[in-house]
Design a protein around this motif. Structure first.
Motif, PDB file in Angstrom:
ATOM      1  N   HIS A   1       2.352  -4.033  -1.803  1.00 13.28           N
ATOM      2  CA  HIS A   1       2.403  -2.580  -1.886  1.00 13.28           C
ATOM      3  C   HIS A   1       2.433  -1.938  -0.500  1.00 13.28           C
ATOM      4  N   TYR A   2       3.343  -2.391   0.347  1.00  9.67           N
ATOM      5  CA  TYR A   2       3.444  -1.834   1.697  1.00  9.67           C
ATOM      6  C   TYR A   2       4.899  -1.586   2.112  1.00  9.67           C
ATOM      7  N   GLU A   3       5.855  -1.858   1.227  1.00  7.49           N
ATOM      8  CA  GLU A   3       7.255  -1.612   1.572  1.00  7.49           C
ATOM      9  C   GLU A   3       8.049  -1.286   0.316  1.00  7.49           C
ATOM     10  N   GLY A   4       9.196  -0.652   0.529  1.00 10.12           N
ATOM     11  CA  GLY A   4      10.097  -0.376  -0.577  1.00 10.12           C
ATOM     12  C   GLY A   4      10.098   1.063  -1.061  1.00 10.12           C
ATOM     13  N   TRP A   5       9.180   1.885  -0.592  1.00 10.76           N
ATOM     14  CA  TRP A   5       9.138   3.286  -0.988  1.00 10.76           C
ATOM     15  C   TRP A   5       8.985   4.147   0.261  1.00 10.76           C
ATOM     16  N   GLY A   6       9.545   5.344   0.240  1.00  8.17           N
ATOM     17  CA  GLY A   6       9.500   6.235   1.389  1.00  8.17           C
ATOM     18  C   GLY A   6       8.123   6.771   1.724  1.00  8.17           C
ATOM     19  N   HIS A   7       7.192   6.744   0.764  1.00  8.28           N
ATOM     20  CA  HIS A   7       5.862   7.285   1.040  1.00  8.28           C
ATOM     21  C   HIS A   7       4.926   6.272   1.712  1.00  8.28           C
ATOM     22  N   PHE A   8       5.382   5.030   1.903  1.00  7.49           N
ATOM     23  CA  PHE A   8       4.586   4.076   2.677  1.00  7.49           C
ATOM     24  C   PHE A   8       4.727   4.427   4.154  1.00  7.49           C
ATOM     25  N   SER A   9       3.606   4.629   4.836  1.00  5.04           N
ATOM     26  CA  SER A   9       3.675   4.963   6.255  1.00  5.04           C
ATOM     27  C   SER A   9       3.412   3.750   7.138  1.00  5.04           C
ATOM     28  N   GLN A  10       3.021   2.618   6.546  1.00  4.98           N
ATOM     29  CA  GLN A  10       2.802   1.385   7.302  1.00  4.98           C
ATOM     30  C   GLN A  10       3.418   0.219   6.550  1.00  4.98           C
ATOM     31  N   GLY A  11       4.199  -0.577   7.256  1.00  2.25           N
ATOM     32  CA  GLY A  11       4.820  -1.759   6.677  1.00  2.25           C
ATOM     33  C   GLY A  11       4.219  -3.036   7.245  1.00  2.25           C
TER      34      GLY A  11
END
Length: 141
Positions: A99-109
């Motif tokens: 749950h840290y990549e794949g959506w624009g609302h993630f601010s940390q990858g």
């Protein structure tokens, strides 16, 4: 299966963002302790209490530091630093970040997760494992 505390955002955000739940799963034959799925939570005292209640073997750690423009700097899931801090408290043998990549609302990858765990104590650094889509992964639970 036991539900664990979660809070999907800052204090008092539940009426807007809704409920979220984590889970501890235990079954006969586990070699290294229960499996904990943190859920989409921020770091707060309820989540920290899991460390005192169970001897967790594997943690599926929801990260991403979710943020929305409308609410500015507020986070709705854990930051990478908070995830590493929590893993230090829990002491799990294996940590699987999700749950840290794949959506624009993630601010940390992934780079932020790698940096946070690189700066963590040795036991926390060594617990980190990456799940790679399309690759067969074997993790002892």
């Amino acid at each position: 299966m036991t539900a664990t505390p979660c809070r999907h955002g800052p204090p008092l955000s539940r009426p807007i963002v809704g409920e979220v739940t984590g889970f501890v799963l235990s079954w006969a034959g586990q070699q290294h302790g229960p499996l904990w799925i943190t859920g989409d939570t921020v770091l707060y005292d309820g989540v920290r209490q899991v460390a005192g209640r169970w001897n967790i073997g594997t943690t599926v750690l929801h990260l991403g530091a979710v943020r929305f423009g409308l609410t500015g700097p507020l986070h709705y899931t854990m930051t990478a630093d908070h995830g590493a801090e929590l893993c230090g408290l829990v002491g799990a043998r294996t940590v699987l970040p999700v749950h840290y990549e794949g959506w624009g609302h993630f601010s940390q990858g992934r780079p932020a997760v790698e940096a946070a765990f690189t700066g963590a104590p040795a036991a926390v650094r060594e617990s980190l494992r990456w799940l790679t889509p399309g690759e067969a992964t074997s993790i002892e639970v």
